[in-house]
Design an enzyme around this catalytic site. Structure first.
Site, mmCIF file in Angstrom:
data_model
loop_
_atom_site.group_PDB
_atom_site.id
_atom_site.type_symbol
_atom_site.label_atom_id
_atom_site.label_comp_id
_atom_site.label_asym_id
_atom_site.label_seq_id
_atom_site.Cartn_x
_atom_site.Cartn_y
_atom_site.Cartn_z
ATOM 1 N N LYS A 3 3.618 11.960 -10.584
ATOM 2 C CA LYS A 3 2.440 11.107 -11.218
ATOM 3 C C LYS A 3 3.342 9.790 -11.746
ATOM 4 C CE LYS A 3 -0.353 14.408 -13.790
ATOM 5 N NZ LYS A 3 -0.662 14.779 -14.914
ATOM 6 N N HIS B 239 -0.172 17.323 -25.241
ATOM 7 C CA HIS B 239 -0.083 15.730 -24.865
ATOM 8 C C HIS B 239 -1.371 15.206 -25.266
ATOM 9 C CE1 HIS B 239 3.575 16.997 -22.603
ATOM 10 N NE2 HIS B 239 3.616 15.816 -22.045
ATOM 11 N N GLU C 192 9.970 18.550 -24.044
ATOM 12 C CA GLU C 192 9.341 18.831 -22.618
ATOM 13 C C GLU C 192 9.974 20.481 -22.058
ATOM 14 O OE1 GLU C 192 6.576 17.767 -21.376
ATOM 15 O OE2 GLU C 192 6.813 15.211 -21.564
ATOM 16 N N GLU D 206 -3.946 17.725 -9.802
ATOM 17 C CA GLU D 206 -4.458 18.093 -11.300
ATOM 18 C C GLU D 206 -5.727 18.473 -11.146
ATOM 19 O OE1 GLU D 206 -2.644 16.534 -14.757
ATOM 20 O OE2 GLU D 206 -4.378 16.667 -15.916
ATOM 21 N N HIS E 47 -0.219 12.020 -26.835
ATOM 22 C CA HIS E 47 -0.277 10.661 -26.310
ATOM 23 C C HIS E 47 -1.440 9.612 -27.365
ATOM 24 C CE1 HIS E 47 0.138 11.689 -21.822
ATOM 25 N NE2 HIS E 47 1.301 11.560 -22.523
ATOM 26 N N LYS F 17 8.008 23.497 -12.830
ATOM 27 C CA LYS F 17 7.185 22.174 -12.475
ATOM 28 C C LYS F 17 6.864 22.311 -10.871
ATOM 29 C CE LYS F 17 5.793 17.648 -13.292
ATOM 30 N NZ LYS F 17 5.930 16.540 -13.929
ATOM 31 N N ASN G 67 0.004 19.664 -19.618
ATOM 32 C CA ASN G 67 -0.168 18.604 -20.647
ATOM 33 C C ASN G 67 -0.447 19.297 -21.922
ATOM 34 O OD1 ASN G 67 -0.431 16.480 -18.789
ATOM 35 N ND2 ASN G 67 -2.555 17.445 -18.348
ATOM 36 N N ARG H 221 -2.374 22.426 -12.873
ATOM 37 C CA ARG H 221 -1.465 21.409 -13.535
ATOM 38 C C ARG H 221 -1.598 20.764 -14.822
ATOM 39 N NH1 ARG H 221 1.437 16.325 -9.969
ATOM 40 N NH2 ARG H 221 2.621 15.562 -11.804
ATOM 41 N N HIS I 160 8.342 9.534 -27.007
ATOM 42 C CA HIS I 160 7.415 10.369 -26.360
ATOM 43 C C HIS I 160 7.757 11.838 -26.882
ATOM 44 C CE1 HIS I 160 4.616 11.934 -23.309
ATOM 45 N NE2 HIS I 160 5.541 12.621 -22.832
ATOM 46 N N ARG J 274 0.793 -1.091 0.014
ATOM 47 C CA ARG J 274 -0.023 -0.003 -0.257
ATOM 48 C C ARG J 274 0.905 1.249 -0.170
ATOM 49 N NH1 ARG J 274 -3.445 -2.834 3.794
ATOM 50 N NH2 ARG J 274 -4.864 -3.718 2.551
HETATM 51 P P1 NAD Z 1 12.823 6.128 -21.431
HETATM 52 O O1 NAD Z 1 12.736 5.993 -19.863
HETATM 53 O O2 NAD Z 1 12.386 5.117 -22.414
HETATM 54 O O3 NAD Z 1 14.372 6.444 -21.875
HETATM 55 C C1 NAD Z 1 14.746 6.575 -23.356
HETATM 56 C C2 NAD Z 1 15.869 5.618 -23.659
HETATM 57 O O4 NAD Z 1 17.185 5.861 -23.226
HETATM 58 C C3 NAD Z 1 15.490 4.191 -23.070
HETATM 59 O O5 NAD Z 1 16.198 3.161 -24.207
HETATM 60 C C4 NAD Z 1 16.611 4.120 -22.021
HETATM 61 O O6 NAD Z 1 16.967 2.777 -21.819
HETATM 62 C C5 NAD Z 1 17.534 5.131 -22.562
HETATM 63 N N1 NAD Z 1 18.255 5.686 -21.605
HETATM 64 C C6 NAD Z 1 17.726 6.317 -20.301
HETATM 65 N N2 NAD Z 1 18.874 7.043 -19.756
HETATM 66 C C7 NAD Z 1 19.969 6.743 -20.437
HETATM 67 C C8 NAD Z 1 21.184 7.252 -20.207
HETATM 68 N N3 NAD Z 1 21.666 7.805 -19.332
HETATM 69 N N4 NAD Z 1 22.110 6.567 -20.969
HETATM 70 C C9 NAD Z 1 21.935 5.921 -22.049
HETATM 71 N N5 NAD Z 1 20.751 5.389 -22.381
HETATM 72 C C10 NAD Z 1 19.751 5.761 -21.527
HETATM 73 O O7 NAD Z 1 12.152 7.634 -22.092
HETATM 74 P P2 NAD Z 1 11.744 8.861 -21.427
HETATM 75 O O8 NAD Z 1 11.897 9.909 -22.474
HETATM 76 O O9 NAD Z 1 12.933 9.222 -20.431
HETATM 77 O O10 NAD Z 1 10.374 8.946 -20.723
HETATM 78 C C11 NAD Z 1 9.294 8.879 -21.507
HETATM 79 C C12 NAD Z 1 8.147 8.309 -20.511
HETATM 80 O O11 NAD Z 1 8.086 9.348 -19.513
HETATM 81 C C13 NAD Z 1 6.853 8.041 -20.988
HETATM 82 O O12 NAD Z 1 6.565 6.768 -20.656
HETATM 83 C C14 NAD Z 1 5.974 9.162 -20.665
HETATM 84 O O13 NAD Z 1 4.609 8.856 -20.433
HETATM 85 C C15 NAD Z 1 6.434 9.411 -19.211
HETATM 86 N N6 NAD Z 1 6.212 10.561 -18.692
HETATM 87 C C16 NAD Z 1 5.868 10.793 -17.471
HETATM 88 C C17 NAD Z 1 5.579 12.043 -16.695
HETATM 89 C C18 NAD Z 1 5.221 12.170 -15.449
HETATM 90 O O14 NAD Z 1 4.962 13.110 -15.046
HETATM 91 N N7 NAD Z 1 5.037 11.028 -14.965
HETATM 92 C C19 NAD Z 1 5.940 13.106 -17.487
HETATM 93 C C20 NAD Z 1 6.162 13.022 -18.896
HETATM 94 C C21 NAD Z 1 6.504 12.003 -19.435
HETATM 95 N N1 GLY Z 2 3.858 15.657 -17.086
HETATM 96 C C1 GLY Z 2 2.418 16.242 -16.681
HETATM 97 C C2 GLY Z 2 2.374 16.354 -15.196
HETATM 98 O O1 GLY Z 2 3.137 15.932 -14.397
HETATM 99 O O2 GLY Z 2 1.443 16.758 -14.778
#
Ligand code: NAD
Ligand code: GLY
Length: 364
Positions: free
Chosen positions: A143, A248, A185, A237, A252, A227, A245, A241, A265, A121
């Protein structure tokens, strides 16, 4: 080192941005007064470079870490991987005071954060983001979640980390395409909140693309500060907040209809943000010169600004947009801009207008 505080009362935490922070992971976790047992969740790419220093740093500080390596890529952000992580945590006998370290990009952060939010939990977790996108966005704000076939992030929770440690050195191994995707971003913060940041990005894009350390650190810190300000005012949100998006809704949906593999992404939300800028020109008075500045910035970073979709693909895209979490009573809500730095959220947009921007028709 830059330190940004996320002002969330009892759930407040610091974002630390600087060099060689990974080697200090153990020391930093020790200050949080958590249990000894912990798990590092990382992916195959990141683990290859950084699992060892993270693991060793935790051991040096007296922790008993277990290492969980998941496949790299968006398709691992799913309930099947969550399940396999739970099994590993149970085998390592993690307790309520135990914690998880999310070592990786947004995929690992969202996945590991969701595991932390739900195991027993909810147990504490620490974000160690290793992509630009994760350092400026996904590691901050709590998130967490995973995808379903039907759509992005449809299962999730709000679960704030106890600390975010951005080691700028980890960006050195990040593929260029991923770095560029992260810039999408970064640009978003200028458009939604800070015209001075937007102007600085226009001026300093070449230096940013060369990853000049001082400029990169200052820009990451500014994005985190924005942020933190937004999340500090609206953690779950209910209003403000939503501005995060911007771009997005279309982005998305594009990821969902292309099976989460075709576009990074950041690339999907580049297309989404340029489309949202065009919609803003038609519906909320964004001056045409601002649309051109926005488009030029994405183009200058080598990011896509448009995707040609045929009619069946557009139909699929609209269906996917309707599954977005921001839909109320079946109506798709958009974040649109009045000008660079000033946006509104919750704007209903007629499908016909979306059709026009997707087909690059002139607005009448
Ligand atoms: P990712 O985590 O897939 O990383 C991108 C690629 O780079 C992967 O292949 C990873 O293995 C590689 N990688 C990561 N760090 C590395 C490094 N330092 N050296 C070498 N390779 C490395 O993608 P991302 O773009 O970081 O994140 C995208 C995700 O984030 C999506 O799922 C999206 O929905 C999510 N997201 C979430 C929020 C949130 O608020 N929670 C906000 C924006 C995006
Ligand atoms: N990336 C959108 C949020 O964190 O609200």
């Amino acid at each position: 080192m830059h330190i940004v505080n996320v002002p969330l009362g009892q759930r407040r935490y610091a974002i630390k941005i600087g060099d060689s922070l990974l080697n200090r992971l153990g020391q930093e976790c020790a200050r949080l007064k958590l249990g000894a047992r912990c798990a590092i969740i990382t992916d195959t790419n990141v683990g290859r470079h950084y699992a060892k220093p993270a693991y060793n740093s935790l051991v040096r500080a007296g922790f008993e870490p277990s290492l969980i390596v998941v496949p790299a890529g968006e398709t691992a952000k799913c309930l099947k991987t969550v399940h396999s992580c739970y099994d590993r945590l149970a085998a390592h006998r993690l307790e309520r005071q135990s914690f998880i370290v999310a070592l990786g990009g947004g995929v690992v952060g969202d996945l590991a954060g969701f595991v932390a939010a739900t195991y027993l939990r909810g147990i504490p977790f620490v974000q160690v983001p290793t992509t630009l996108l994760a350092q400026v966005d996904s590691s901050v704000g709590g998130k967490v979640g995973v995808n379903l076939k039907a759509g992005k992030n449809l299962v999730g929770a709000f679960h704030q980390p106890r600390l975010v440690l951005c080691d700028l050195g980890t960006l050195g191994t990040l593929p260029r395409s991923e770095f560029r995707a992260g810039l999408a971003e970064v640009f978003k913060y200028g458009i939604i909140y800070d015209p001075a940041l937007f102007a600085r990005l226009e001026r300093e894009l070449p230096a940013l693309l060369r990853s000049e350390p001082k400029i990169l650190a200052a820009i990451i810190a500014r994005c985190c500060q924005i942020k933190a300000e937004v999340v500090g005012q609206d953690e779950t949100e209910n209003g403000l907040r939503a501005i995060l998006n911007f771009g997005h809704t279309i982005g998305h949906a594009l990821e969902a209809i292309s099976g989460y593999g075709k576009y990074l992404h950041g690339e999907a939300i580049s297309i989404g943000q340029v489309a949202a800028a065009r919609l803003s020109a038609a519906l909320t008075g964004l001056p045409q010169k601002d649309v051109l500045r926005i488009t030029a910035l994405f183009r200058g970073a080598g990011l896509p600004e448009h995707v040609p979709l045929n009619r069946p693909q557009r139909t699929k895209l609209f269906a996917a947009m309707k599954l977005d979490k921001k839909v109320t009573n079946g109506e798709i809500k958009f974040v649109l801009a009045h000008r660079i730095g000033k946006v509104v959220w919750g704007r209903k947009v007629p499908l016909a207008e979306i059709q026009k921007v997707l087909t690059l028709e002139e607005h009448g």
